[in-house]
Design a protein around this motif. Structure first.
Motif, PDB file in Angstrom:
ATOM      1  N   ASN A  31      84.338 -75.526-115.205  1.00 63.37           N
ATOM      2  CA  ASN A  31      85.609 -75.713-115.913  1.00 63.37           C
ATOM      3  C   ASN A  31      86.503 -76.731-115.212  1.00 63.37           C
ATOM      4  O   ASN A  31      86.750 -76.623-114.011  1.00 63.37           O
ATOM      5  N   PHE A  33      90.209 -79.281-115.842  1.00 58.99           N
ATOM      6  CA  PHE A  33      91.459 -79.282-116.594  1.00 58.99           C
ATOM      7  C   PHE A  33      92.267 -80.548-116.286  1.00 58.99           C
ATOM      8  O   PHE A  33      92.233 -81.054-115.161  1.00 58.99           O
ATOM      9  N   HIS A  94      88.135 -74.892-111.804  1.00 65.73           N
ATOM     10  CA  HIS A  94      88.233 -73.442-111.735  1.00 65.73           C
ATOM     11  C   HIS A  94      86.983 -72.883-111.080  1.00 65.73           C
ATOM     12  O   HIS A  94      85.872 -73.078-111.585  1.00 65.73           O
ATOM     13  N   VAL A  97      88.526 -67.059-108.949  1.00 66.01           N
ATOM     14  CA  VAL A  97      89.969 -66.823-109.022  1.00 66.01           C
ATOM     15  C   VAL A  97      90.747 -68.084-108.689  1.00 66.01           C
ATOM     16  O   VAL A  97      91.854 -68.309-109.178  1.00 66.01           O
ATOM     17  N   ILE A  98      90.148 -68.921-107.860  1.00 66.25           N
ATOM     18  CA  ILE A  98      90.908 -70.033-107.294  1.00 66.25           C
ATOM     19  C   ILE A  98      90.790 -71.280-108.153  1.00 66.25           C
ATOM     20  O   ILE A  98      89.716 -71.604-108.643  1.00 66.25           O
ATOM     21  N   ARG A  99      91.913 -71.931-108.354  1.00 67.59           N
ATOM     22  CA  ARG A  99      91.922 -73.245-108.971  1.00 67.59           C
ATOM     23  C   ARG A  99      92.189 -74.275-107.888  1.00 67.59           C
ATOM     24  O   ARG A  99      93.022 -74.059-107.027  1.00 67.59           O
ATOM     25  N   PHE A 101      93.300 -78.190-107.183  1.00 71.60           N
ATOM     26  CA  PHE A 101      93.944 -79.331-107.804  1.00 71.60           C
ATOM     27  C   PHE A 101      93.666 -80.602-107.030  1.00 71.60           C
ATOM     28  O   PHE A 101      93.542 -80.593-105.804  1.00 71.60           O
TER      29      PHE A 101
ATOM     30  N   GLN B  33      99.651 -65.677-109.882  1.00 73.35           N
ATOM     31  CA  GLN B  33      99.410 -66.517-108.713  1.00 73.35           C
ATOM     32  C   GLN B  33     100.679 -67.274-108.332  1.00 73.35           C
ATOM     33  O   GLN B  33     101.489 -67.627-109.201  1.00 73.35           O
ATOM     34  N   TYR B  35     101.805 -70.794-106.181  1.00 70.81           N
ATOM     35  CA  TYR B  35     101.350 -72.062-105.619  1.00 70.81           C
ATOM     36  C   TYR B  35     102.528 -72.749-104.922  1.00 70.81           C
ATOM     37  O   TYR B  35     103.685 -72.555-105.291  1.00 70.81           O
ATOM     38  N   GLY B  42      98.804 -82.181-105.076  1.00 70.55           N
ATOM     39  CA  GLY B  42      98.628 -81.172-106.101  1.00 70.55           C
ATOM     40  C   GLY B  42      99.019 -79.795-105.589  1.00 70.55           C
ATOM     41  O   GLY B  42      99.132 -79.581-104.381  1.00 70.55           O
ATOM     42  N   PRO B  43      99.231 -78.833-106.489  1.00 69.96           N
ATOM     43  CA  PRO B  43      99.566 -77.463-106.068  1.00 69.96           C
ATOM     44  C   PRO B  43      98.424 -76.842-105.262  1.00 69.96           C
ATOM     45  O   PRO B  43      97.250 -77.094-105.528  1.00 69.96           O
ATOM     46  N   LEU B  45      97.048 -73.062-103.909  1.00 71.77           N
ATOM     47  CA  LEU B  45      97.196 -71.627-104.105  1.00 71.77           C
ATOM     48  C   LEU B  45      97.637 -70.944-102.815  1.00 71.77           C
ATOM     49  O   LEU B  45      97.045 -71.138-101.758  1.00 71.77           O
ATOM     50  N   THR B  48      97.263 -64.511-104.785  1.00 72.37           N
ATOM     51  CA  THR B  48      97.089 -63.872-106.095  1.00 72.37           C
ATOM     52  C   THR B  48      97.456 -62.404-105.940  1.00 72.37           C
ATOM     53  O   THR B  48      96.945 -61.730-105.030  1.00 72.37           O
ATOM     54  N   LEU B  98      87.974 -68.979-119.266  1.00 74.24           N
ATOM     55  CA  LEU B  98      87.836 -70.400-118.982  1.00 74.24           C
ATOM     56  C   LEU B  98      88.726 -70.867-117.854  1.00 74.24           C
ATOM     57  O   LEU B  98      88.591 -71.974-117.383  1.00 74.24           O
ATOM     58  N   GLY B  99      89.683 -70.058-117.470  1.00 76.00           N
ATOM     59  CA  GLY B  99      90.467 -70.363-116.283  1.00 76.00           C
ATOM     60  C   GLY B  99      91.696 -71.197-116.502  1.00 76.00           C
ATOM     61  O   GLY B  99      92.253 -71.724-115.552  1.00 76.00           O
ATOM     62  N   LEU B 101      95.573 -71.938-116.906  1.00 83.49           N
ATOM     63  CA  LEU B 101      96.750 -71.274-116.366  1.00 83.49           C
ATOM     64  C   LEU B 101      97.992 -71.653-117.152  1.00 83.49           C
ATOM     65  O   LEU B 101      98.101 -72.763-117.673  1.00 83.49           O
TER      66      LEU B 101
END
Lengths: 110, 113
Positions: A31, A33, A94, A97-99, A101, B33, B35, B42-43, B45, B48, B98-99, B101
């Motif tokens: 995935n 984005f 993705h 749990v973690i995205r 960037f 979450q 960030y 970028g952000p 994490l 959570t 699909l994740g 946010l």
């Protein structure tokens, strides 16, 4: 060390130009984005992809298209750039749990 | 209508002060979450939270998920200039694997030496 890279940190284009923003990830995530970030508006989803050649519209797809020919690469295309597309563009992947960037591309359209 | 409301939008404080930022919604979430985004990046994490009432600590940062899982707070003790950044809360698209946010608009924190 996971990595999401974006082709340019800063980009200046003229109105009407076709613009390509590239994102590459090395984590084998399915995935990916594209978000844009504007002051006071937060991050808004433009498009996402859950597999090669698969794409879904996000909340603000107008004026944009995407391409995902390989799993690791997700491109955002501005067919005819306009001044209201001046923004910070962030790619993300993705993984559970973690995205993750990328560092972002700050695009200015003159 | 914004799904997540963050407050305050801006916060400017001196080093050593404590602060709390909030993330509120009328919806119930399975997780939330936080960030942090530094200028030009970028952000990233931070945490959570999953269980209603849960408290998680990350050094001087304390995160809490509301009992009803509709809101969350981030408390920073003895803030330092290195804490400067944009703090964003985010939730998953419910029912989606699909994740994607949904983000709040963020709190811009500046800590002065």
């Amino acid at each position: 060390d996971v990595k999401v890279t974006q082709s340019s940190r800063y980009l200046v284009k003229r109105t009407g130009e076709k613009v390509f923003l590239e994102c590459v990830q090395d984590m084998d995530h399915e995935n990916m984005f594209w978000y844009r970030q504007d002051p006071g508006l937060g991050l808004r989803l433009i498009y996402f992809s859950y597999d090669v050649k698969m794409k879904e519209k996000g909340d603000i797809p107008e004026g944009y298209s995407v391409s995902r020919e390989k799993k690791e690469r997700f491109s955002l295309i501005l067919e005819s750039a306009s001044t209201n597309q001046t923004s910070m563009y962030l790619c993300a992947t993705h993984g559970g749990v973690i995205r993750y960037f990328g560092p972002g591309t700050r695009l200015t359209v003159l | 209508t914004q799904l997540l409301e963050q407050s305050p939008q801006f916060l400017s404080i001196q080093e050593g002060e404590n602060l709390t930022v909030y993330c509120n919604s009328s919806s119930v979430f399975s997780s939330l979450q936080w960030y942090r985004q530094e200028p030009g990046e970028g952000p990233v994490l931070l945490v959570t939270v999953v269980t209603g009432g849960e408290v998680k600590k990350l050094k001087r940062l304390t995160f809490q998920f509301g009992d009803a899982r509709k809101d969350s707070s981030l408390h920073i003790t003895a803030a330092q200039p290195g804490d400067t950044g944009l703090y964003l809360c985010a939730v998953d698209d419910r029912g989606s694997t699909l994740g994607r946010l949904y983000f709040g608009r963020g709190t811009q924190l500046t800590v002065w030496p």
